[in-house]
Scaffold this motif. Structure first.
Motif, short mmCIF file in Angstrom:
data_model
loop_
_atom_site.label_atom_id
_atom_site.label_comp_id
_atom_site.label_asym_id
_atom_site.label_seq_id
_atom_site.Cartn_x
_atom_site.Cartn_y
_atom_site.Cartn_z
N LYS A 34 0.85 -1.19 0.00
CA LYS A 34 0.00 0.00 0.00
C LYS A 34 0.89 1.25 0.00
CE LYS A 34 -4.35 0.29 2.34
NZ LYS A 34 -5.00 -0.09 3.61
N SER A 35 1.93 1.21 0.81
CA SER A 35 2.81 2.38 0.96
C SER A 35 3.56 2.71 -0.33
CB SER A 35 3.79 2.17 2.11
OG SER A 35 4.84 1.31 1.70
N ILE A 36 3.76 1.70 -1.19
CA ILE A 36 4.45 2.00 -2.44
C ILE A 36 3.48 2.10 -3.62
CG2 ILE A 36 6.68 1.02 -1.71
CD1 ILE A 36 5.99 -1.48 -3.42
N ASN A 37 2.18 2.18 -3.30
CA ASN A 37 1.14 2.37 -4.32
C ASN A 37 1.02 1.25 -5.34
OD1 ASN A 37 0.08 4.88 -3.47
ND2 ASN A 37 1.96 5.84 -4.23
N CYS A 38 1.16 0.02 -4.88
CA CYS A 38 0.85 -1.12 -5.74
C CYS A 38 -0.67 -1.17 -5.85
CB CYS A 38 1.39 -2.40 -5.10
SG CYS A 38 1.05 -3.89 -6.03
N GLU A 39 -1.20 -1.41 -7.07
CA GLU A 39 -2.65 -1.33 -7.25
C GLU A 39 -3.43 -2.51 -6.65
OE1 GLU A 39 -1.07 -0.71 -10.49
OE2 GLU A 39 -1.86 1.27 -11.01
N ASP A 40 -3.09 -3.69 -7.14
CA ASP A 40 -3.91 -4.86 -6.80
C ASP A 40 -3.11 -5.91 -6.06
OD1 ASP A 40 -6.06 -3.75 -8.20
OD2 ASP A 40 -5.44 -4.69 -10.08
N VAL A 41 -3.82 -6.70 -5.29
CA VAL A 41 -3.19 -7.83 -4.62
C VAL A 41 -4.04 -9.08 -4.82
CG1 VAL A 41 -1.87 -6.69 -2.81
CG2 VAL A 41 -4.29 -7.13 -2.45
N GLN A 42 -3.35 -10.20 -4.78
CA GLN A 42 -4.01 -11.49 -4.88
C GLN A 42 -3.32 -12.34 -3.83
OE1 GLN A 42 -4.13 -12.57 -9.17
NE2 GLN A 42 -4.55 -14.62 -8.42
N GLY A 43 -4.05 -12.94 -2.95
CA GLY A 43 -3.36 -13.76 -1.95
C GLY A 43 -4.29 -14.26 -0.88
N PHE A 44 -3.76 -15.21 -0.11
CA PHE A 44 -4.57 -15.86 0.92
C PHE A 44 -5.04 -14.89 1.98
CE2 PHE A 44 -2.20 -20.18 0.13
CZ PHE A 44 -2.75 -20.23 -1.15
N LEU A 45 -4.35 -13.76 2.15
CA LEU A 45 -4.80 -12.76 3.12
C LEU A 45 -6.23 -12.34 2.81
CD1 LEU A 45 -4.09 -10.85 5.51
CD2 LEU A 45 -3.27 -9.21 3.82
N PHE A 46 -6.56 -12.25 1.53
CA PHE A 46 -7.92 -11.90 1.13
C PHE A 46 -8.74 -13.15 0.82
CE2 PHE A 46 -5.66 -7.99 0.54
CZ PHE A 46 -6.58 -7.02 0.93
N TYR A 47 -8.32 -13.87 -0.18
CA TYR A 47 -9.07 -15.06 -0.60
C TYR A 47 -8.14 -16.14 -1.12
CZ TYR A 47 -12.91 -11.68 -0.92
OH TYR A 47 -13.83 -10.70 -0.66
N LYS A 48 -8.49 -17.38 -0.83
CA LYS A 48 -7.87 -18.51 -1.51
C LYS A 48 -8.64 -18.72 -2.81
CE LYS A 48 -5.69 -20.87 2.19
NZ LYS A 48 -5.49 -22.02 3.07
N PRO A 49 -8.11 -19.52 -3.72
CA PRO A 49 -8.92 -19.85 -4.90
C PRO A 49 -10.23 -20.52 -4.45
CG PRO A 49 -6.64 -20.51 -5.22
CD PRO A 49 -6.77 -20.11 -3.78
N LEU A 50 -11.33 -20.10 -5.05
CA LEU A 50 -12.66 -20.54 -4.62
C LEU A 50 -13.37 -21.30 -5.73
CD1 LEU A 50 -13.69 -16.98 -3.38
CD2 LEU A 50 -12.92 -18.83 -1.88
N SER A 51 -14.25 -22.22 -5.35
CA SER A 51 -15.10 -22.87 -6.35
C SER A 51 -15.97 -21.79 -6.98
CB SER A 51 -15.98 -23.92 -5.68
OG SER A 51 -16.90 -23.29 -4.81
N ALA A 52 -16.51 -22.08 -8.16
CA ALA A 52 -17.35 -21.08 -8.85
C ALA A 52 -18.51 -20.65 -7.95
CB ALA A 52 -17.88 -21.67 -10.15
N GLU A 53 -19.04 -21.61 -7.22
CA GLU A 53 -20.17 -21.35 -6.33
C GLU A 53 -19.79 -20.35 -5.23
OE1 GLU A 53 -21.36 -24.96 -4.51
OE2 GLU A 53 -23.44 -24.34 -4.24
N LYS A 54 -18.66 -20.63 -4.58
CA LYS A 54 -18.18 -19.75 -3.50
C LYS A 54 -17.81 -18.37 -4.05
CE LYS A 54 -18.09 -22.11 0.42
NZ LYS A 54 -17.37 -23.42 0.44
N ALA A 55 -17.17 -18.38 -5.22
CA ALA A 55 -16.77 -17.10 -5.82
C ALA A 55 -17.99 -16.25 -6.10
CB ALA A 55 -15.96 -17.35 -7.09
N THR A 56 -19.06 -16.90 -6.56
CA THR A 56 -20.30 -16.19 -6.83
C THR A 56 -20.86 -15.57 -5.55
OG1 THR A 56 -20.76 -17.76 -8.61
CG2 THR A 56 -22.60 -16.41 -7.86
N GLU A 57 -20.82 -16.34 -4.47
CA GLU A 57 -21.28 -15.83 -3.17
C GLU A 57 -20.50 -14.60 -2.75
OE1 GLU A 57 -21.24 -18.74 0.03
OE2 GLU A 57 -22.41 -20.09 -1.24
N VAL A 58 -19.18 -14.69 -2.91
CA VAL A 58 -18.32 -13.58 -2.52
C VAL A 58 -18.68 -12.32 -3.32
CG1 VAL A 58 -15.93 -12.73 -2.77
CG2 VAL A 58 -16.37 -14.92 -1.65
N LEU A 59 -18.92 -12.50 -4.62
CA LEU A 59 -19.28 -11.35 -5.46
C LEU A 59 -20.65 -10.78 -5.07
CD1 LEU A 59 -18.02 -12.59 -8.95
CD2 LEU A 59 -17.01 -10.79 -7.53
#
Ligand code: C2E
Ligand code: MG
Ligand code: MG
Ligand code: MG
Length: 291
Positions: free
Chosen positions: A256-281
């Motif tokens: 955040k401090s170096i202004n990186c735009e996006d993150v992907q990682g277990f801190l937010f989400y693990k890879p999810l089944s389509a069903e779970k991903a839909t719920e999250v959205l």
């Protein structure tokens, strides 16, 4: 153990992969067994796509999903791609499998859009052999047409090593994809021993910093400097940045401090089944509406 060998073979790049294919494929019966059952996996509907959300650091919103292939093996359970992608790559099965993933991911994104969820990019990985198949551009065009997904909602990921292997070839293919309106991303950046000055010759939209860097961010100050330099340079070249494998709040704070735009990682989400991903959205939409 076969899984371990396959994992390292993939992670350490081409030379070791070469080494592995000659040693393990002939000596290890597990390889042949897996190759045989992988052949049937597609027909038997054993392959499935998981989705890992990509989150914008500033807004906390999901801006994309990465399609990550899984194999629901009848005996072995859920098998990860590090185990079977090398087999698919070696046997050529990656071509039909890759096409299947691409179509499944585009359909899923279209389903989300039709359900009125906020539009997002779907990122799909392309292996070296997929990237070098003569019909790639044609296949992508066909799938976009069939699924009626607008091209800029599709992002194709190739690794840094795939990209730099034959820069002229890469440039031609990426230009054709770009003309179509598809977005392009360099995966595992930092592991291919290239430089941004070479990569900037390519029509790329997004750079994904490899998770091996993120994992050392808070323990090795030199790595932190390197990541900061990558972010600064990428920014000046007009590229978006995604940090892969963010697991700790401290890593997020630094990014955040170096202004990186996006993150992907277990801190937010693990890879999810389509069903779970839909719920999250859906939940994200409810949260936004309530605010
Ligand atoms: P990748 O494209 O770099 O994908 C990111 C990998 O990092 C995924 O592993 C994901 O689950 C993992 N990951 C994400 N966040 C974290 C984290 O916070 N910590 C850790 N330790 N790991 C994290 P996965 O799903 O096992 O996939 C491994 C690789 O297999 C992918 O690396 C990609 O190169 C390949 N792959 C996956 N699906 C496909 C596919 O459909 N086609 C092709 N050609 N390759 C695929
Ligand atoms: Mg990827
Ligand atoms: Mg990666
Ligand atoms: Mg990877």
């Amino acid at each position: 153990h076969a899984d371990t060998a396959l994992y390292y073979a993939k992670d350490e790049g081409r030379n070791n992969y070469q080494f592995y294919t000659t040693s393990l494929s002939t000596k290890n019966p597990e390889f042949l067994t897996l190759e045989k059952s992988l052949r049937y996996a597609l027909e038997r509907n054993e392959l499935t796509v998981y989705y890992q959300p990509r989150v914008n650091i500033a807004t906390n919103k999901i801006t994309g999903m990465e399609a990550l292939l899984r194999w629901k093996h009848p005996e072995m359970g859920l098998v990860g791609p590090s185990v079977f992608i090398p087999i698919a790559e070696e046997s050529g099965l990656i071509i039909p499998i890759g096409e299947w993933v691409l179509r499944a991911a585009c359909i899923q994104n279209q389903v989300w859009q039709q359900a009125g969820l906020p539009p997002l990019k779907i990122a799909v990985n392309l292996s070296p052999k997929q990237f070098r198949q003569p019909k790639l551009v044609e296949t992508v065009a066909e799938i976009l047409e069939q699924t009626r997904l607008e091209p800029h909602f599709l992002e194709l990921e190739i690794t840094e090593s795939t990209a730099i292997e034959d820069l002229e070839f890469t440039r031609t293919v990426l230009r054709n994809l770009e003309k179509m309106g598809v977005h392009l991303s360099i995966d595992d950046f930092g592991t291919g021993h290239s430089s941004l000055s070479r990569l900037q010759l390519l029509p790329i939209h997004n750079l994904k910093i490899d998770k091996s860097f993120i994992q050392q961010l808070t323990t090795d100050v030199r790595v932190a400097h390197i990541v900061k330099a990558i972010v600064t340079l990428a920014r000046s070249l007009g590229l978006r940045l995604t940090a892969e494998g963010v697991e700790k709040p401290e890593e997020l704070d630094f990014l955040k401090s170096i202004n990186c735009e996006d993150v992907q990682g277990f801190l937010f989400y693990k890879p999810l089944s389509a069903e779970k991903a839909t719920e999250v959205l859906q939940n994200q939409r409810i949260m936004t509406v309530q605010r």
